[in-house]
Design an enzyme around this catalytic site. Structure first.
Site, PDB file in Angstrom:
ATOM      1  N   ASN A 198      85.078 112.919  98.662  1.00 50.46           N
ATOM      2  CA  ASN A 198      85.980 114.047  98.162  1.00 50.46           C
ATOM      3  C   ASN A 198      87.323 114.168  99.151  1.00 50.46           C
ATOM      4  O   ASN A 198      88.361 114.435  98.792  1.00 50.46           O
ATOM      5  CB  ASN A 198      85.052 115.482  98.304  1.00 50.46           C
ATOM      6  N   HIS A 227     127.759 131.595  76.129  1.00 47.42           N
ATOM      7  CA  HIS A 227     127.135 131.640  74.680  1.00 47.42           C
ATOM      8  C   HIS A 227     127.787 130.515  74.120  1.00 47.42           C
ATOM      9  O   HIS A 227     127.709 130.709  72.570  1.00 47.42           O
ATOM     10  CB  HIS A 227     127.701 133.039  74.051  1.00 47.42           C
ATOM     11  N   SER A 236     122.612 103.226  64.345  1.00 48.91           N
ATOM     12  CA  SER A 236     121.762 103.667  63.101  1.00 48.91           C
ATOM     13  C   SER A 236     121.286 102.264  62.247  1.00 48.91           C
ATOM     14  O   SER A 236     122.063 101.637  62.063  1.00 48.91           O
ATOM     15  CB  SER A 236     122.610 104.524  62.423  1.00 48.91           C
ATOM     16  N   LYS A 258     127.847 104.851  63.402  1.00 47.38           N
ATOM     17  CA  LYS A 258     126.958 105.768  64.144  1.00 47.38           C
ATOM     18  C   LYS A 258     126.926 105.269  65.510  1.00 47.38           C
ATOM     19  O   LYS A 258     126.855 104.066  65.679  1.00 47.38           O
ATOM     20  CB  LYS A 258     125.741 106.281  63.593  1.00 47.38           C
ATOM     21  N   GLU A 274     119.535 112.111  74.684  1.00 47.85           N
ATOM     22  CA  GLU A 274     118.459 112.748  74.048  1.00 47.85           C
ATOM     23  C   GLU A 274     117.136 112.518  74.534  1.00 47.85           C
ATOM     24  O   GLU A 274     116.321 113.362  74.616  1.00 47.85           O
ATOM     25  CB  GLU A 274     118.515 112.234  72.423  1.00 47.85           C
ATOM     26  N   GLN A 291      89.169 115.113  88.983  1.00 52.08           N
ATOM     27  CA  GLN A 291      89.385 113.656  88.652  1.00 52.08           C
ATOM     28  C   GLN A 291      91.020 113.614  87.531  1.00 52.08           C
ATOM     29  O   GLN A 291      91.286 112.640  87.331  1.00 52.08           O
ATOM     30  CB  GLN A 291      88.539 113.009  88.117  1.00 52.08           C
TER      31      GLN A 291
END
Length: 486
Positions: free
Chosen positions: A114, A160, A281, A287, A294, A326
């Site tokens: 322990n 915003h 892509s 792309k 991300e 554990q």
């Protein structure tokens, strides 16, 4: 029914455990990562036992030599980990018994698994704090380098997600540096709480031998001992706090990543990732996807989950140790791996960004971002701010209706809103708005330059502290690996 392992510590049990219980019970597949700390903690423990006359010098010398041999085997990759050993502690003890015979059993005098595992985990997290701290410093320096490179670049600031006021891009990047330096301060505070030895708490009540807990802590380059034996074995606050600190780090980096994703879109067009830090892509050849940013954003949730898991494990546990504990390690290990990879990939991704300064400047001039400056000008001419706010609001509405900007309004049009605007109009460029904010903490160029310099000093101070702690640990661990301790 298939049977499992025979319990190494024997005595009470007359049968081996079921094989499925072995699978459920075993932590060895993941707590192997504690091997070095487990062995060096044991070296310190047996050195103390010899020093206090609890075990003989000859036995202690044999155990230290045996532990060092086990460590060499582990680091050479020749050590055999067996699931039947259950955990790293018993795996090391089993091999030590193979090497030394019954004398190996003296190692566990005045110690429980322990307090042993609590020590190992603290030592491991201590090292992880230093490693992640270096990664934080790397990200801060990459952001500061980018800020220095773009010191003259103006970008719209947002509230915003709407264009609000012009700011220096360097001011924007500095905001993230400030966040990450707070994260560094949190890790430093946590380090002091982690770096205390629970060894000597035994199973829960302390031990009956005349041990020297402070001596063990000193050998391990720790700053003292855990004061209460129950708390020493049951406490995982340090792991919760560590996961919380990592979560906050990733909150900050996820916010940065999200902005980089937005800024890289055609709609913003502010930045472009280098080819090495973007992907394509499978179907759309045009792309260029910001996958690095991300994934940083996504992996944040993974670390949040580990924090929630740890809190859930702890919330219903009575004192002292329970096998539930554990479950404290796998989440921490994975969180560290995740954050460490992010801290490694982000600096080169930032340094290789292409900044579209022209597009940023154009955006900073659009959407009436100097409206607040116009209101402030009216205030300086003696008009109350709320009245000035309303006047500028009507001006904005007029410009939108007639397809105009402040810069294209005629004198007669200004006069429609307030006489003072016929003879006294403020500078109406984004750069003038930036230059007007030369206050501490503001986006004025001289104050931003000073803030960047202070941040670099903070990073260097942080690096110096990391290096000091690392050197202290390496010195202590070198002695445990090679020195004459008995």
């Amino acid at each position: 029914m298939e049977r499992g392992s025979t319990k190494l510590w024997g005595g009470r049990f007359h049968a081996s455990t079921d094989a499925l219980v072995d699978q459920l019970n075993a932590s060895l597949p993941f707590d192997q990562r504690l091997a070095v700390h487990d062995i060096l903690g044991s070296v310190a423990h047996v050195a103390m036992l010899a020093r206090r006359g609890i075990v003989s010098r000859d036995d202690a010398l044999a155990i230290v030599d045996g532990l060092r041999q086990v460590l060499a085997e582990i680091e050479a990759g020749t050590f055999e980990f067996r699931l039947a050993d259950e955990d790293i502690h018993l795996s090391v003890e089993r091999r030590l018994h193979e090497l030394l015979g019954p004398v190996a059993g003296r190692l566990h005098t005045a110690r429980s698994r322990n307090d042993q595992v609590a020590l190992d985990f603290r030592l491991w997290i201590r090292d992880a704090i230093l490693a992640l701290g270096r990664g934080l410093a790397d990200v801060c320096e990459a952001l500061l380098d980018l800020a220095e490179r773009e010191r003259e670049t103006i970008v719209p600031g947002y509230t915003h997600l709407q264009r609000a006021q012009p700011i220096l891009l360097s001011h924007h990047f500095h905001a993230y540096v400030v966040m990450l330096l707070r994260d560094a301060d949190r890790l430093r505070e946590l380090y002091a709480r982690v770096n205390r030895s629970p060894l000597g708490a035994g199973a829960l009540a302390g031990v009956t031998y005349p041990i020297d807990r402070e001596y063990v802590a000193t050998l391990l380059a720790m700053d003292g001992i855990c004061e209460n034996s129950l708390d020493a074995v049951a406490d995982r606050d340090f792991a919760v706090e560590f996961l919380a600190d990592l979560s906050i780090i990733l909150v900050h980096l996820s916010r940065l990543a999200d902005e980089l994703v937005l800024w890289s879109t055609a709609e913003f067009g502010f930045i472009e990732f280098a080819d090495a830090f973007a992907t394509g892509s499978s179907i759309m050849p045009q792309k260029k996807n910001p996958d690095v940013a991300e994934l940083i954003r996504a992996k944040t949730g993974r670390v949040f989950g580990h924090l929630q898991s740890m809190l859930t494990v702890l919330k219903g546990l009575p004192l002292a140790y329970n096998k539930d504990l554990q479950e404290d390690k796998e989440g921490v290990f994975d969180a560290v791996d995740t954050v460490q990879l992010i801290l490694a990939v982000l600096p080169p991704a930032l340094r290789t960004l292409t900044i579209n300064r022209e597009r940023m400047a154009q955006a900073a001039e659009e959407s009436f971002t100097v409206a607040t400056d116009l209101a402030d000008h009216l205030v300086r001419c003696g008009i109350p701010f709320r009245e000035a706010h309303a006047i500028v609001g009507r001006l904005v509405a007029y410009c939108i209706e007639h397809g105009k900007t402040f810069a294209t309004l005629e004198p007669g049009e200004w006069a429609q809103f307030h006489p003072v605007l016929v003879t006294s109009r403020p500078p109406l460029t984004a750069r003038d708005a930036v230059l007007a904010r030369e206050i501490p903490g503001g986006t004025g160029p001289s104050h931003v330059a000073a803030a960047l310099a202070r941040a670099r000093e903070h990073v260097q101070t942080w690096r110096a502290w990391l290096a000091e702690q690392q050197a202290r640990i390496e010195t202590a661990f070198h002695r445990l690996r090679t020195g004459a301790l008995v």
